[in-house]
Design a protein around this motif. Structure first.
Motif, PDB file in Angstrom:
ATOM      1  N   MET A 172      27.547  51.712  18.299  1.00 36.69           N
ATOM      2  CA  MET A 172      27.376  50.310  17.903  1.00 36.69           C
ATOM      3  C   MET A 172      28.570  49.828  17.087  1.00 36.69           C
ATOM      4  SD  MET A 172      23.288  50.251  17.020  1.00 36.69           S
ATOM      5  CE  MET A 172      23.312  48.585  16.361  1.00 36.69           C
ATOM      6  N   THR A 173      29.090  50.699  16.215  1.00 38.38           N
ATOM      7  CA  THR A 173      30.271  50.344  15.425  1.00 38.38           C
ATOM      8  C   THR A 173      31.468  50.081  16.336  1.00 38.38           C
ATOM      9  OG1 THR A 173      29.486  51.688  13.562  1.00 38.38           O
ATOM     10  CG2 THR A 173      31.826  51.110  13.591  1.00 38.38           C
ATOM     11  N   ALA A 174      31.678  50.967  17.303  1.00 36.57           N
ATOM     12  CA  ALA A 174      32.804  50.794  18.231  1.00 36.57           C
ATOM     13  C   ALA A 174      32.644  49.521  19.047  1.00 36.57           C
ATOM     14  CB  ALA A 174      32.908  52.009  19.150  1.00 36.57           C
ATOM     15  N   ALA A 175      31.433  49.264  19.542  1.00 39.88           N
ATOM     16  CA  ALA A 175      31.192  48.052  20.337  1.00 39.88           C
ATOM     17  C   ALA A 175      31.480  46.800  19.524  1.00 39.88           C
ATOM     18  CB  ALA A 175      29.753  48.036  20.834  1.00 39.88           C
ATOM     19  N   CYS A 176      31.088  46.822  18.272  1.00 42.37           N
ATOM     20  CA  CYS A 176      31.349  45.681  17.384  1.00 42.37           C
ATOM     21  C   CYS A 176      32.847  45.433  17.241  1.00 42.37           C
ATOM     22  CB  CYS A 176      30.706  45.950  16.020  1.00 42.37           C
ATOM     23  SG  CYS A 176      31.176  44.780  14.722  1.00 42.37           S
ATOM     24  N   LEU A 177      33.613  46.497  16.981  1.00 40.68           N
ATOM     25  CA  LEU A 177      35.053  46.354  16.744  1.00 40.68           C
ATOM     26  C   LEU A 177      35.833  46.040  18.019  1.00 40.68           C
ATOM     27  CD1 LEU A 177      35.562  49.335  14.250  1.00 40.68           C
ATOM     28  CD2 LEU A 177      35.242  46.920  13.708  1.00 40.68           C
ATOM     29  N   LEU A 178      35.273  46.381  19.169  1.00 35.90           N
ATOM     30  CA  LEU A 178      35.979  46.164  20.443  1.00 35.90           C
ATOM     31  C   LEU A 178      35.702  44.801  21.067  1.00 35.90           C
ATOM     32  CD1 LEU A 178      35.481  49.697  22.034  1.00 35.90           C
ATOM     33  CD2 LEU A 178      37.664  48.678  21.375  1.00 35.90           C
ATOM     34  N   LEU A 179      34.792  44.027  20.506  1.00 39.75           N
ATOM     35  CA  LEU A 179      34.434  42.728  21.085  1.00 39.75           C
ATOM     36  C   LEU A 179      35.648  41.830  21.358  1.00 39.75           C
ATOM     37  CD1 LEU A 179      31.086  41.499  19.508  1.00 39.75           C
ATOM     38  CD2 LEU A 179      31.670  41.632  21.925  1.00 39.75           C
ATOM     39  N   PRO A 180      36.575  41.642  20.403  1.00 39.02           N
ATOM     40  CA  PRO A 180      37.733  40.759  20.692  1.00 39.02           C
ATOM     41  C   PRO A 180      38.561  41.246  21.874  1.00 39.02           C
ATOM     42  CG  PRO A 180      37.575  41.232  18.342  1.00 39.02           C
ATOM     43  CD  PRO A 180      36.623  42.157  19.025  1.00 39.02           C
ATOM     44  N   GLU A 181      38.674  42.582  22.041  1.00 37.36           N
ATOM     45  CA  GLU A 181      39.454  43.117  23.156  1.00 37.36           C
ATOM     46  C   GLU A 181      38.797  42.758  24.492  1.00 37.36           C
ATOM     47  OE1 GLU A 181      42.219  44.595  20.586  1.00 37.36           O
ATOM     48  OE2 GLU A 181      42.304  44.584  22.777  1.00 37.36           O
ATOM     49  N   VAL A 182      37.474  42.741  24.494  1.00 36.82           N
ATOM     50  CA  VAL A 182      36.744  42.419  25.721  1.00 36.82           C
ATOM     51  C   VAL A 182      37.052  41.005  26.182  1.00 36.82           C
ATOM     52  CG1 VAL A 182      34.429  42.066  26.677  1.00 36.82           C
ATOM     53  CG2 VAL A 182      34.891  44.048  25.225  1.00 36.82           C
ATOM     54  N   PHE A 183      37.169  40.077  25.220  1.00 34.11           N
ATOM     55  CA  PHE A 183      37.398  38.671  25.561  1.00 34.11           C
ATOM     56  C   PHE A 183      38.878  38.282  25.495  1.00 34.11           C
ATOM     57  CE2 PHE A 183      33.135  37.186  26.043  1.00 34.11           C
ATOM     58  CZ  PHE A 183      32.366  38.047  25.276  1.00 34.11           C
ATOM     59  N   GLY A 184      39.744  39.261  25.265  1.00 34.20           N
ATOM     60  CA  GLY A 184      41.179  38.963  25.205  1.00 34.20           C
ATOM     61  C   GLY A 184      41.577  38.164  23.981  1.00 34.20           C
ATOM     62  N   CYS A 242      27.995  48.317  10.382  1.00 35.46           N
ATOM     63  CA  CYS A 242      28.611  47.375  11.329  1.00 35.46           C
ATOM     64  C   CYS A 242      27.688  46.203  11.635  1.00 35.46           C
ATOM     65  CB  CYS A 242      28.996  48.102  12.609  1.00 35.46           C
ATOM     66  SG  CYS A 242      27.581  48.731  13.556  1.00 35.46           S
ATOM     67  N   THR A 243      26.384  46.435  11.673  1.00 34.11           N
ATOM     68  CA  THR A 243      25.444  45.355  11.981  1.00 34.11           C
ATOM     69  C   THR A 243      25.483  44.286  10.899  1.00 34.11           C
ATOM     70  OG1 THR A 243      24.026  46.987  13.052  1.00 34.11           O
ATOM     71  CG2 THR A 243      23.059  44.837  12.575  1.00 34.11           C
ATOM     72  N   MET A 244      25.391  44.734   9.653  1.00 34.83           N
ATOM     73  CA  MET A 244      25.446  43.788   8.547  1.00 34.83           C
ATOM     74  C   MET A 244      26.805  43.093   8.492  1.00 34.83           C
ATOM     75  SD  MET A 244      24.701  44.437   4.486  1.00 34.83           S
ATOM     76  CE  MET A 244      22.957  44.760   4.742  1.00 34.83           C
ATOM     77  N   ALA A 245      27.869  43.839   8.800  1.00 37.75           N
ATOM     78  CA  ALA A 245      29.214  43.265   8.767  1.00 37.75           C
ATOM     79  C   ALA A 245      29.374  42.161   9.812  1.00 37.75           C
ATOM     80  CB  ALA A 245      30.252  44.365   8.993  1.00 37.75           C
ATOM     81  N   LEU A 246      28.923  42.419  11.039  1.00 37.23           N
ATOM     82  CA  LEU A 246      29.040  41.422  12.107  1.00 37.23           C
ATOM     83  C   LEU A 246      28.201  40.193  11.790  1.00 37.23           C
ATOM     84  CD1 LEU A 246      30.275  40.797  14.841  1.00 37.23           C
ATOM     85  CD2 LEU A 246      28.322  41.911  15.930  1.00 37.23           C
ATOM     86  N   ALA A 247      26.986  40.405  11.268  1.00 34.07           N
ATOM     87  CA  ALA A 247      26.131  39.274  10.889  1.00 34.07           C
ATOM     88  C   ALA A 247      26.770  38.446   9.790  1.00 34.07           C
ATOM     89  CB  ALA A 247      24.761  39.788  10.442  1.00 34.07           C
TER      90      ALA A 247
END
Length: 468
Positions: A365-377, A425-430
């Protein structure tokens, strides 16, 4: 384990995701006693993959450490029973060993035996009042300290384990779905309160250097020295809506309460409700952020940040973020665009070192959170600074050691200043998504697609954005 048969050892391997080793262990007839006698050279001959070698040796080492610790405890008990036979004998000795077994710090945490008055309230499934909540928190804090062998510094995962155990045993304590954050915050505040008088302890001094004092912040002392009039005098062109005596009292009370270790959170919520119009007027008038935070320091607390977001949007940002990460984590990590990303590579290396299911889920979940910008360029530097200095002015996350369960740190920055420290990571993203709305900050174009994806899911729009 010494008395295990070959088949029991094989079942043990399957439970720890080492099923590939079963045929080889059967062929070599590795029983429990043989397993514990393996050395590094034998393991290398027996197991081909380096990752499996490391996991197997770590499991054997942990068992041997537990065994030696239990033998040491047994010896101490025997010596004590010779001196005090009436204390450690029969039933008392049995309960003593049972308690020691429970005190192994694992994810299978067992709640302590609460005092009689607390048991009565919990048995009636009544929501405890303020004094009873304090009693429960004090008892949990004392029990955690025993688990930690006297240490007063639990990590985030340990707080999570204890609070989850409490809410699973007594679901009615999870008030309106926000109980986890409330109980965890109260437990952390209790540890802070216990640590406060210990000024000369070596561990306290080390942790002061490690945490709040490392950047030379003196925010709390400045609040203690300033009255509300001093604070308001620093706001250029003080607006008329700040001059009412009743509002002065509320804001003054909030500033004083923020300095306390044990806070009256119910009253904080009430006074934040009363002062929301002033706060929103200041933010809409583009008052400097430091002035807004000076008058309303509780916006630095993640819980109040989420609550402010909910007052504005009627959406539970934390709950929604949990759902987003749980649903999309595996999909994000499977995308080709993130396969060779340094964060994904770091994740794969760390996954080999752990077998616990909840730890693996947390890391993914932490990795998915940090990789989100890469997914959308998008520009990842406007989203999170991983093991580096924050450079963005807009809300951004600072993340240190993201895949180290014991030393990972998350913080939210705005205008290159730390706003709040976050648990995971959940609290950080929120908190990141909430900050743009609460402080009315325009979203930078270079991160727009990522935030648009998150917000479309949070606000449950009819046609939400989807992964590329």
């Amino acid at each position: 384990m010494e008395s295990w048969s070959v088949e029991q050892v094989c079942n043990w391997l399957k439970q720890r995701n080492l099923g590939e080793l079963v045929p080889r262990f059967r062929e070599e007839e590795i029983s429990g006693a043989a397993l514990l006698a393996l050395n590094d050279r034998m393991v290398q001959q027996l197991v081909k993959k380096i990752g499996h070698q490391a996991v197997l040796m770590d499991l054997i080492k942990k068992y041997q450490q537990q065994k030696s610790g239990l033998e040491s405890l047994t010896y101490c008990c025997e010596m004590a029973s010779q001196k005090f036979p009436e204390v450690l004998s029969g039933k008392n000795l049995k309960s003593f060993f049972e308690r020691h077994k429970m005190l192994q710090w694992t994810s299978s945490y067992v709640l302590p035996d609460f005092p009689y008055d607390v048991k009565c309230i919990l048995a009636e499934k009544k929501c405890p009042d303020h004094s009873m909540r304090i009693r429960i928190i004090e008892f949990l804090q004392a029990d955690m300290t025993k688990y930690l062998e006297g240490s007063l510094y639990p990590n985030s995962q340990q707080y999570n384990i204890v609070v989850n155990a409490l809410l699973q045993a007594y679901p009615f304590l999870d008030e309106d779905g926000n109980g986890f954050l409330l109980w965890k915050r109260a437990l952390k505040d209790r540890f802070k309160y216990v640590r406060r008088p210990i000024e000369d302890d070596e561990q306290v001094l080390r942790n002061k250097c490690k945490f709040g004092h490392r950047r030379g912040h003196s925010r709390k002392s400045s609040f203690a020295e300033n009255t509300l009039d001093d604070v308001q005098g620093q706001v250029e062109g003080e607006p008329a809506h700040l001059k009412g005596s009743a509002m002065d009292l509320h804001i003054n009370w909030l500033n004083r309460e923020y300095l306390k270790t044990q806070r009256n959170w119910e009253e904080v919520d009430n006074r934040m409700n009363v002062t929301i119009e002033i706060r929103r007027k200041m933010i809409s008038d583009k008052a400097p952020l430091k002035d807004v935070l000076r008058l309303f320091p509780f916006l630095r607390c993640p819980y109040q940040l989420f609550r402010e977001f909910q007052l504005l949007t009627h959406m539970d940002i934390y709950k929604k973020t949990v759902e987003i990460l749980e649903i999309y984590s595996e999909n994000i990590l499977s995308l080709y665009v993130v396969r060779n990303n340094p964060i994904n590579i770091m994740l794969q290396e760390n996954l080999k070192q752990h077998t616990e299911e909840d730890v693996l889920k947390y890391m993914k979940m932490t990795a998915a959170c940090l990789l989100l910008p890469e997914v959308f360029g998008d520009d990842s530097s406007l989203f999170a600074a991983v093991n580096e200095e924050v450079k963005a002015v807009t809300p951004v996350l600072e993340v240190k050691n993201p895949f180290n369960v014991n030393s990972c740190e998350f913080a939210l920055y705005i205008e290159r200043e730390e706003l709040a420290q976050l648990d995971d990571c959940t609290m950080a993203l929120a908190a990141l998504v909430a900050a743009f709305h609460v402080f009315d900050i325009p979203c930078p174009k270079r991160i727009h697609r990522t935030l648009n994806f998150l917000e479309s899911l949070v606000f449950e729009v009819r046609n939400p954005a989807c992964l590329p």
